[in-house]
Each structure stands twice: as C-alpha cells, then as structure tokens.
Write a protein that holds these residues in place. Structure first.
Motif, PDB file in Angstrom:
ATOM      1  N   PHE C 117      32.391  39.780  40.061  1.00  0.00           N
ATOM      2  CA  PHE C 117      32.891  41.103  39.685  1.00  0.00           C
ATOM      3  C   PHE C 117      32.235  41.413  38.341  1.00  0.00           C
ATOM      4  CE2 PHE C 117      37.269  41.467  41.958  1.00  0.00           C
ATOM      5  CZ  PHE C 117      36.754  40.898  43.094  1.00  0.00           C
ATOM      6  N   GLY C 137      37.879  48.225  41.553  1.00  0.00           N
ATOM      7  CA  GLY C 137      36.548  48.052  42.110  1.00  0.00           C
ATOM      8  C   GLY C 137      35.853  49.398  42.297  1.00  0.00           C
ATOM      9  N   TYR C 171      34.805  47.655  38.061  1.00  0.00           N
ATOM     10  CA  TYR C 171      33.852  46.554  38.264  1.00  0.00           C
ATOM     11  C   TYR C 171      32.932  46.878  39.432  1.00  0.00           C
ATOM     12  CZ  TYR C 171      36.575  44.706  42.267  1.00  0.00           C
ATOM     13  OH  TYR C 171      37.215  44.548  43.474  1.00  0.00           O
TER      14      TYR C 171
END
Lengths: 391, 224, 386
Positions: C117, C137, C171
């Motif tokens: 990540f 994400g 990320y």
C-alpha cells in the motif's frame, strides 16, 4: 395439411449420431442450469424453514448478521415490556436472548479443513419458540453447566462433536451431552448451550446478539414496529419475523449463486444453440430433395417450417429431460458451504422445485426454437424446382 | 516382343455384406501387355469394376496374385500400396471426382504433392498435363465452372500428372453426351498411341469399346 | 505442409457452418475465461499474501479478540521484525449493499507490514497525526468519488453508534494484485470510545500481523507465538498469511467446485460442437477421401488433413474466445462494485488454459472422423452416397 410426426421421428433415427450429440449438448446446459437453481433453492429452503412466522427476532439495525449484532440487557428488558410479547404458562415472557458466536472446528475426513461453526447460547423458552428442535440422542444440556448439544449436521461432520467428547473454547472444555435434530433447517448446523454460561465464558456479561419472542397473536408485526419507532431507546434496533430474518440471511448467497450461475449458463446455451443450428442446417441440406418432393406434393411452406421447428423442439425437450433426470440425482447430495449471511457453515441439499423444472423446460424450448428457426426458414423457402434438381 | 505389364493369376474376390458373402470374381487369369488398350465389358454385377479396382490396387483379392509392372501388389501393406498408386497408376472415374474446393490446376497438382518435386517442377508437370488434355485456358477455374467434358479432362490430366505407366478408367464416358464422349475417347487413344500408356477401361459404351485394342467380356465373375 | 492449402479450403467449403462452429467455440471459450477469472479472483487474497507475514488470531475463531498486551511479548521473539494489529470494524455505509473492508489499525506499523500500500509521505503524516482520520484505497476513492478532506460516516454494528472519519490519505495499490478498496482508521480512536461506552471491550485487537525477517522461519515462529499464549484465556493460532486467507476460501469450496465443474462442462460442450461439425464434414467427404486415397494419399496424409482442419477451426474459435473474454470481464467490472471483487482481471494462466483447451478439443474432435476415414475402404468410400 400437416406433415406427419412420423416423418420427423424417423428422421432422427437416420441421423442418430449428430442428433445424439446435439441432445447431449442441450442436456449438459440444462443440467448445469438446473443444478445452479437447485443450489440456490436449497439454501433458501433450509434457511426459510429455520424461522417461524409466529416468532419475531430483534437485531441491531446496522448489523450484517447475528454475530455482529449487540443488544444490551437494558434494551432486552425494554423489549420484554412491549405488549405484543406472548407469555408462557407461568406468565413469563416467551422470549430468549441469544448469544451467537462462531468457533472453529475441524472437519472429519481427508481434507480436514477448519470451518466456522455457529454456537448459540439460548435460554429455556428457546425450545418452546422453536419446537422443531428436538434432542434425539444423549440428553439435553444441564442449565448452569458447561455442556452443549450439537445439531445433527455438525455431529456428523466435525471432529470432537460426538456425544461424550469435549470441545475446547473460551478457555474451557465443554462436554457434548446430546445431539439434536432441527428438521433440516439452519439450526441443524449449530451448537446450543446455556446463554448465561456462554456470556460468562465469552466475557460478554449482560449482552445478547439477538432477542427472539413469540407474538401474542399473529400478524402483530406492524404494531411491534410502531412500538419500536416510537421509542427512542429502541431506534437502533429492528424487528422482523424469524422466518423473514433467516430468509434474508440466505438472500445474498442465493442471489449470488443464481446470478453467477445463470449468467454463465446463458453463455453455455449459446454454444448449445449453435450446435443445434449446425445440426439442423445439415439436416435441411441433406433432405433438400425430400423437401422439394413434399412441396411438389402440395404441402405448404409453413408445414415444412413447422416440421423442422418441431424436430428442433423435440431434440431440445429430450435434452432437457435427460438433463433434468441427471440433475434430480443431486437431491441425494448434502452439501455445505460458508453462508455469507451468518459467516458460518450451513448444510443443505439441492432442492428441485416445480418452478425450477418449469424454468429448465422453458429454457430448453427456447434453445430449440432459436437454434431451429433459421434452418427451418431456409427449408421452408427452398424453391421446389431447385430442390428437386439438387439430387 | 511385348513385355507383360499386368499379370492377374487365379484371382477370386467376394464381398461381405453383414453376414452374407457375395462372390464377385471367380478364378480370373488375365495378362495385359505394355502399351495395350484393354476394354472390359459385361452386364451389371459381372464384376468388371471389381477387377479394375484390384488391378489399380484400391482393393485386395481374396485368392490369387496380381503383378503390375513386376510388383506383387497384393503383398504390399496399406502405406506401401498408397505410395505405389501415387506413381504407378492413374485412375479415371465415371463421375470425375474432382475436389470441388480446388481449381483445375490444384486438382491436377494433387498427386504431385506426394512426390518430392519442387514447386517449379510441379508447375511444369501440371501445365504439361493440362496442355495435353487441351485445357490450358481454364487452369484456375473451379469444377463447378466447368462442363462435364471439361471436368473429365481435368480428371484425366490429374491421372497422368505423375506420368504413371498404367491408366485405369471406370466408365469414363458414362456421364457424358455424344460429343464430349468422343473427345474423351480420342484423348485416351492419343495417350495410348502417342504417350505409350497402358490402359484398362471398363465400359458399357460400344463406341468406347471400339477404341480399345482388345475387348474381354465378364459375366457372373468369369472371363469369356 | 503442402496440404495446408487444402485444409484451409476445406474449412471454407461450408462458410456458414464453419463460421457458426468458430463462433460457438468462441463463446464457450469466453465463458471458460470468465469463469476462471471469477475463480482466480476468489483466490486473490491467497495469491496476494506475502511469505514473510504471519497472522495471529484467537484460536477459537477470528470473531474473538486478543488482548493488546500480547503485542510486546510477540515482538520480543527472535526473527520478528514488526508487529502490527487490526480490528475488523464492519458497520454500514449508507446501506448494507455498500460493502468494503473497514478496519481499525495501528498507524505507526500498519503500512510497514503492508508495504504494497503506497502512500505519499505528507498524506501518511496527516493520517498519523489526526485521531479520527482514515486512509482509503485509490479504487475506493474512485468508486465513491471520495477526496482528501471528505468525511465518511459509518453506522457501527459490532461497535455500535455513529462514527465519522476524515479522509487524510489515499493509498495506491502497488500492482493489480493488491486490494485498493480498503479503509483504515486509528485503533486508538476505536479503543477510546469503547473505554467510554463499553469498557469491557477496550484493550482488544482483532488479530496481529507479524512481519518476520526470513520466510523460512514461518512455521517455527508460528509455533513459538502460540506457545506463548497456551492455556491462557485467549489462546492463539498463528499461521502464514496465505494459510489464513486459504481458510476463508476453503469455506466456500462448494461454490468454487461448482465453478470449476462448469468450466469442465464448457469444454465438453465445445468438444461436442466441434466434434459434431467434424463428423458431418467427414461424412460428406467420404467419397472424396476415397478419391484421395486412390490418387495415393496415405492414411497419415488423411489424418493430417482432418486433424489440421479441426485444429484450425478450434484455434480460431479459441482466439476469438480469448479476445472476447476481456470485454466481458470489463463489463462485469463495470457492473459490479469494485469493492465486492477488488481483484478482478484476466490472468496469464487463464489464457494459457483457454488456448490449450482449444487445441486439445481440436485434436479430440478429429479423432472419430479420422478413425472413420481410415477404417472405410476405398471401394466403400467411392460407393458412398450419404
């Protein structure tokens, strides 16, 4: 004037191999289609039968299942005070606060994988609320003791779940004192014990996962929901009939399986339809002279069309029959999978319903119609003279 | 002193249909010399086509031997027999039997693909053969674009493409009208006289029989 | 190879039939490719596991927590590089169908144990500094159009009540095998509130993630960790991340078996379609094959001819199917939320399997017609009317 059925049937005999292959192709598609529907129906049936329409189960609104729902003791008491809760013979609420957790047990057998098994702590009224749960071997657990009874599915398939063994969890050894059967419902895949003992062992004093109670008279769900909506303290919770609650637990799984399965089966069916088309085109090509002769004799175009369409539909119905016949044997299989709704093992059987059979037959006929249509049209449109000359 | 090309000795052949045995040829002995043009005639079912098939190596006798060009062809295994056919026999059928998806050129080239000739060498042979049969202007036509007589001529070109010594023809004019038949027979005559091919021909047609040097009759599986 | 031309021309003989056959095979291969992609997506958690990560969870089942106090004991074991921890938060965002992973993590160590990540340093610092912040994400951000600074409200279930988190970092998954749909926030934020509202539940983690120096030590260190906590109230089970993920997959083994079974059935259907076509073609050309034999073509020539035609058709069909798989997978990804199937793409292995299945089918489908043409004598073949 209609072309006699004899003509159609005898033609099958003379092209046995390619007809047979087409039938097998359709049978395979129907088999897979039916198996998928049977799987989804099996899950639904098991779970729907688990709950009764006379019981109401309360869980936290946001909870994604029994294991992620929390109801504290004071909320439990508030629920018990609403008028729609039925009373037992000795005037106590016919209700149980259940604690539901998951433990890992090892499957018996070659792969011996670990699986999630639901453990449910119940109180005495639970057995009145769920009368289909009956102890069939050994005995009922003693209230206040570290004892449990296991459902027949767990009993059969997991290590250490036999009468007399002990299961270790929550830092303690629990003795299995009996086996119960729950009529092939979701409860068959659980382990039951005394709720207070389990609360203590899991360090959850004064909290339950869900609360289940019998409605004082049937059809009071609306009234119950009104009570909930009206009370601030109950706004985080919602009530459903037990049947509906467990049905919803199966929804995701059965929709997922059905959707995935049908999506893929549609592709298969395209393949089978193309196979049928190829066979039918060849059939037409090989009988060009015959068709010309029939037309010269006076049979009309639409009779020729009908004859070939009939042929195609007969092939697909035979294929469907074979596929359904084979699929029906799946009913003898007991299978289990992780149910996304409860996140634990659920055992169920493939269930063949009349709806599934009807769907499969319709699907097959559709395949036959689509596959046979274009070739039948070609046959019907043949020019008589050209057809006769092509010998 | 003529050399013997084909030696058929005491040959018998029967066909099996389910559990029946149907006798077709009964103890046939026949010699054909190099450069001969032999006609075989007889009623339907007399076995003349069967005899032709045996000589051409596309069927095997039950009894007896067949030597063609010195080779005992009945003793060869399937693969060897195929190889032998490729270079030693040219077969001409009643219904031409050209491959419909190939052009005239490609049909004639077929037997040459079995040899080790290069593409250029094959071209020479094909063009020559098509020249002999008089179809140089149609080499890229497909069979369905040709008349019956033209198709048969392509078939003959195919039969002579590898320059085999023996030509075998089964009712070559059976499907043709009078004029086309005449053309084909003239061609066969030329192949025999000019190119020294040995020809064995089965026929019903008396005009065809006229072109042959010798005519033998077959009846109920026996030579007369 | 000279007969290659004849092979091709043979396939063009019945253009419609050849086209239908290729199309039929193409659709079936596409279904096969799609199925395999679903199956591999199922296993993506296992595939994405790192060999040097161990997961320690409560041995009873993962729904029971472990005390935070275990952390220091585990960290002291030889061979252990970093110890981190997470709690599964669950809860509901908008409604129950908006599913994505929500976890309470230790901001100091979480990204150390999950280096796949990738976060920009300034965002990472912002995430670490703010108690109620979260990191999401890139795929999740795209799905819901979340931007830095947005507030994500979650209704808790396991941890009841209303919760709000501010997006301070996004990320990037290192490659397409990494899940880009997760949401992480501070464990301390969760713990603080538990201390206030449900004190009995404070001080507990869901599971530990252990990064070890050498993957070879995995089995040994797992044993040592579990030994540390044997006979305590909360016994542990430590295993490699792959084994842990595999446990989840194993539960749904039935569905995977069903999908794999369907894949076989598809191959069977392809074989039937192609076999059917080849048998019909061979039958029609019985006379022709006899003529070829007359000219001098041997059994092996014919075998090559028939097999060649069959393989050409099957490979063309296979190629079409493979080409179609991508759009279908793409369509599925569009329709189904990314967070449901975070990893969903066509793996190279799937292509290889599809291609070799097509080739195999081409060979098998030609066997019967080849056998028939070899068995039929020249004389019978010439006589054939069909």
């Amino acid at each position: 004037m209609k072309i006699p059925l004899k003509y159609t049937l005898r033609n099958f005999q003379s092209r046995r191999l390619t007809t047979g292959i087409t039938v097998i192709g359709i049978a395979m598609v129907v088999f897979v289609f039916t198996a998928v529907l049977m799987l989804a129906a099996g899950i639904r049936k098991t779970l729907v039968a688990t709950g009764s329409t006379e019981n109401v189960i309360v869980a936290r609104k946001a909870a994604n299942g029994e294991i992620s729902s929390i109801i504290m003791n004071d909320t439990y008491n508030i629920i018990m005070s609403i008028p729609q809760v039925a009373k037992t013979a000795d005037n106590r609420p016919m209700a149980t606060g259940d604690v539901v957790v998951i433990i890992n047990l090892t499957k018996i057998g070659t792969s011996g994988g670990i699986s999630n098994v639901t453990v449910r702590g119940v109180s005495q009224p639970a057995f009145q609320l769920r009368p289909h749960v009956k102890v069939v071997e050994g005995r009922m657990f003693t209230w206040g003791a570290r004892e449990v009874i296991v459902g027949s599915s767990i009993f059969r398939r997991f290590e250490g779940a036999q009468v007399g063994s002990t299961i270790k969890f929550a830092g303690d050894a629990w003795t299995v004192v009996g086996k119960y059967e729950a009529g092939g419902t979701g409860f068959d895949s659980e382990i039951w014990g005394d709720v207070t003992q389990l609360q203590d062992a899991f360090n959850r004093p004064g909290s339950f996962s869900t609360v289940t109670f019998r409605m004082a008279s049937s059809d009071q769900l609306d009234a119950i929901n009104k009570s909930f909506a009206g009370d601030n303290r109950l706004q985080q919770f919602e009530a459903k009939t037990e049947r509906r609650f467990f049905e919803e637990q199966s929804e995701f799984m059965s929709i997922f399986i059905s959707a995935l399965g049908i999506f893929i089966t549609v592709f298969f069916s395209v393949g089978a339809v193309i196979g049928a088309m190829i066979t039918m085109y060849a059939a037409v090509a090989n009988r060009t002279v015959e068709i010309g002769t029939l037309r010269a004799l006076g049979f009309r175009r639409r009779s020729v069309l009908a004859a070939f369409m009939t042929e195609s539909i007969i092939i697909s119905l035979v294929g469907a029959a074979v596929g359904l016949f084979l699929a029906s044997f799946l009913q003898f299989l007991k299978v289990s999978t992780l149910n996304f709704g409860s996140f634990s093992e659920l055992e169920f059987s493939f269930t063949l319903t009349p709806e599934t059979i009807t769907s499969a037959l319709i699907f097959a006929v559709l395949m036959g119609l689509v596959g046979g249509f274009l070739p039948a049209v070609r046959a019907a449109r043949l020019n008589i003279v050209n057809a006769l000359r092509s010998a | 002193m003529a050399n013997v090309m084909i030696q058929v000795e005491n040959v018998s052949k029967a066909y099996r249909r389910d559990s029946f045995e149907i006798p077709v040829l009964n103890n046939i002995t026949l010699n054909v010399n190099e450069g001969d043009f032999l006609g075989l005639m007889g009623p339907s079912g007399s076995g003349k086509t069967t005899l032709l098939n045996l000589i051409a190596g596309i069927d095997r006798p039950n009894k007896g031997t067949i030597h063609v060009g010195g080779t005992d062809i009945a003793a060869l295994n399937e693969t060897a027999l195929a190889k032998w056919r490729a270079t030693h026999v040219g077969f001409i059928f009643q219904f031409y039997n050209l491959i419909p998806v190939l052009t005239a050129y490609e049909n004639v080239e077929l037997p040459l693909l079995l040899t080790s000739l290069s593409k250029a060498e094959r071209k020479k042979h094909v063009e020559f053969a098509l020249g002999v049969v008089g179809l140089s202007d149609r080499i890229h036509h497909y069979p369905k674009q040709l008349s019956g007589g033209q198709e048969q001529r392509v078939a003959i070109a195919r039969a002579v493409a590898t320059d085999p010594t023996l030509l075998v023809a089964d009712e070559p004019t059976g499907d043709l009208d009078k004029n086309s038949a005449e053309e084909i027979l003239t061609l066969l005559d030329r192949l025999n006289k000019e190119f020294k091919k040995t020809i064995v021909m089965v026929t019903h047609d008396p005009r065809a029989a006229e072109k042959a040097h010798t005519v033998r009759h077959l009846d109920k599986g026996e030579l007369t | 190879m000279r007969i290659l031309k004849l092979m091709f021309k043979n396939t063009l003989r019945h253009k419609l039939r050849t086209f239908l056959t290729i199309f039929g095979i193409g659709v079936a291969v596409m279904a096969f490719g799609f199925l395999r992609t679903v199956v591999t997506a199922w296993y993506s958690g296992v595939e994405a596991s790192a060999a040097n990560r161990l997961i320690t969870r409560n041995s009873v089942s993962f729904i029971f927590p472990l005390p935070l106090a275990y952390k220091d004991k585990i960290a002291k074991l030889p061979g252990v590089e970093t110890v981190s921890y997470m709690n599964w938060f669950g809860g509901v965002y908008i409604d129950k169908s908006q599913f994505f992973a929500r976890m309470a993590v230790d901001p100091e160590t979480a990204l150390e144990v999950y280096p796949e990540f990738i976060v920009a340093p300034d965002q990472l610092a912002a995430f670490k500094n703010e108690r109620n912040s979260c990191i999401i994400g890139a795929d999740l951000a795209k799905q819901y159009n979340f931007k830095l600074g947005d507030v994500i409200p979650i209704e808790g279930d396991i941890y009841p009540g209303k919760w709000e988190f501010v997006v301070r970092a996004i990320y990037q998954p290192r490659d397409k095998m990494v899940d880009g749909t997760q949401m992480w926030f501070h464990w301390a934020y969760l713990d603080e509130r538990m201390r206030q509202e449900m004190p009995g539940r404070a001080g507990n983690v869901g599971w530990y993630i252990i990064r070890i120096k050498d993957p070879k030590d995995a089995a040994q260190i797992s044993e040592e960790v579990d030994k540390l906590f044997q006979n305590s109230r909360a016994e542990t089970k430590t295993e490699t991340e792959a084994a842990f993920q595999q446990g989840f997959v194993a539960g749904t083994g039935l569905i995977i078996s069903l999908l794999n079974f369907m894949a076989f059935v598809i191959i069977g259907i392809i074989m039937l379609i192609l076999g059917n076509t080849m048998i019909m073609s061979a039958r029609e050309r019985t006379k022709e094959y006899a003529v070829l034999k007359t000219i001098g073509f041997s059994g092996s020539h014919l075998t090559k001819l028939i097999a060649g035609e069959s393989i050409i058709i099957s490979l063309l069909g296979g190629g079409l199917g493979i080409a179609l798989t991508y759009p279908i997978v793409g369509l599925f990804s569009l329709v189904v939320p990314k967070s449901w199937f975070p990893i969903f793409y066509v793996e190279p292995m799937t292509l290889i399997l599809a291609g070799s299945s097509a080739l195999l089918v081409g060979i098998v489908a030609s066997l019967f017609p080849i056998q028939r043409s070899l068995r039929t004598s020249i004389v019978d073949g010439l006589r054939f009317v069909g």
